[in-house]
Design a protein around this motif. Structure first.
Motif, PDB file in Angstrom:
ATOM      1  N   ARG A 113      10.483   8.786   2.146  1.00 57.86           N
ATOM      2  CA  ARG A 113       9.587   7.712   2.421  1.00 57.86           C
ATOM      3  C   ARG A 113      10.167   6.291   2.308  1.00 57.86           C
ATOM      4  N   LYS A 151       0.996   4.145  -3.027  1.00 58.29           N
ATOM      5  CA  LYS A 151       1.078   5.596  -2.961  1.00 58.29           C
ATOM      6  C   LYS A 151       2.032   6.431  -3.314  1.00 58.29           C
ATOM      7  N   LEU A 174      10.393   3.122   5.086  1.00 57.61           N
ATOM      8  CA  LEU A 174      10.246   1.893   4.863  1.00 57.61           C
ATOM      9  C   LEU A 174      11.285   1.025   5.209  1.00 57.61           C
ATOM     10  N   ASP A 230       0.943  -1.273   0.110  1.00 60.74           N
ATOM     11  CA  ASP A 230      -0.018  -0.107   0.004  1.00 60.74           C
ATOM     12  C   ASP A 230       0.843   1.337  -0.172  1.00 60.74           C
ATOM     13  N   GLU A 231       1.835   1.028   0.818  1.00 58.04           N
ATOM     14  CA  GLU A 231       2.865   2.613   0.831  1.00 58.04           C
ATOM     15  C   GLU A 231       3.542   2.541  -0.595  1.00 58.04           C
TER      16      GLU A 231
END
Length: 248
Positions: free
Chosen positions: A69, A43, A73, A39-40
Motif C-alpha cells: 500500500r 486506513k 502511495l 485518509d489512506e
C-alpha cells in the motif's frame, strides 16, 4: 523501519514505533491539505489498531500488505508539494461581494502591514504557513517551534500579530498567551493572537477566548481561513482606533 520489519524478524517495539509514526503522518497529511493521503494512511493506522486489539496479527503477511500500500502511495509523492495543497486554494472575496479594485487594495494594505510571528512544532506546517502568508502579501514573517523560542525571537522581530498552535513543548500555546497578556514578554500585551488547534481541544475555545485570544481556528487551516481571520482582526482594530479618535 517498515522495510526492516518485512525483511527481518518482527519486533513488537518496532511495530509500535511504526504505528506511532504512521499516526503522525496521517495527521500531518490532513493538516497539510492532502486528504487523500491522510485518509489512506488513516486506513493503515486503523489496521494497526486492530492488531493491538487482537483482531489482526502483525505478522509478515500483514506487514507485506502494508508495504504494498505504501508502494502505491509513493508513486504519487511527486505531486505532494505545498503548491498542490488544497489549503492554498484561491481566496474568495472576504466580504461576500464582488472583488472591486478598492477591496483588493484594502486587502493588500491590511496584509502588507502585518508582522506575523507563527509558532508550531511541526516544520512542515511552519513552511506551509510561511507560503500562505507570503501569498497573501505579508512581508514580515518569522517562525518558532515553541513558546519560549517565540518569546526570544520577539525581542528583535517585534510582531504585531501572533499565530500559535495550542499543544507544544516545553512551552505550550496557553502558557505563551498568559505570558504575553501579563506583560512578561517584549510583545505588546494587546497584540492580537490567533490560536490553531485540532478538534480535540475545540471544547476549550471559551477558555482561551476568555484569556484574550482574538480568533480560534481548527486545523486543518487554509489560506481563506487565515486571510479572513487576519482581515477581521485588522478591521476590528481599525474601527476601535477610529472610535478613540472621535472621543478624544
Amino acid at each position: 523501519m517498515l522495510l526492516s520489519l518485512v525483511q527481518g524478524p518482527v519486533d513488537d517495539r518496532e511495530v509500535r514505533d511504526l504505528y506511532g509514526e504512521l499516526h503522525r503522518m496521517a495527521g500531518t497529511a490532513q493538516c497539510m491539505g492532502f486528504p487523500f493521503f491522510g485518509d489512506e494512511l488513516a486506513k493503515i493506522v486503523y489496521d494497526f489498531e486492530k492488531c493491538t486489539s487482537g483482531a489482526l496479527k502483525a505478522d509478515k503477511i500483514f506487514l507485506g500488505s502494508v508495504a504494498k500500500r505504501f508502494d502505491r502511495l509513493s508513486k504519487l509523492l511527486e505531486y505532494v508539494t505545498i503548491r498542490n495543497s488544497l489549503l492554498l486554494r484561491d481566496l474568495e472575496p472576504l466580504e461576500g461581494v464582488a472583488e472591486t479594485r478598492f477591496i483588493k487594495a484594502r486587502y493588500q494594505q491590511v496584509f502588507s502591514a502585518q508582522r506575523v510571528l507563527y509558532c508550531d512544532d511541526d516544520p512542515a506546517l511552519q513552511q506551509l504557513m510561511t507560503v500562505i502568508l507570503d501569498d497573501l502579501g505579508v512581508k514580515a514573517v518569522e517562525t518558532a517551534s515553541d513558546g519560549r523560542e517565540l518569546l526570544h525571537k520577539a525581542l528583535k522581530f517585534k510582531p504585531n500579530l501572533v499565530i500559535t498552535d495550542w499543544q507544544m513543548s516545553p512551552m505550550a500555546g496557553l502558557q505563551l498567551l498568559r505570558y504575553i497578556r501579563q506583560g512578561k514578554s517584549a510583545i505588546d500585551t494587546n497584540c492580537p493572537i490567533i490560536f490553531l488547534s485540532t478538534v480535540k481541544t475545540v471544547n476549550k475555545i471559551e477558555q482561551v477566548v476568555g484569556e484574550g485570544v482574538a480568533r480560534f481556528l481548527v486545523k486543518p487551516f487554509n489560506k481563506a481561513s487565515i486571510a479572513r481571520a487576519i482581515y477581521q482582526i485588522a478591521s476590528t482594530d481599525s474601527k476601535t482606533e477610529t472610535k478613540i479618535r472621535k472621543s478624544a
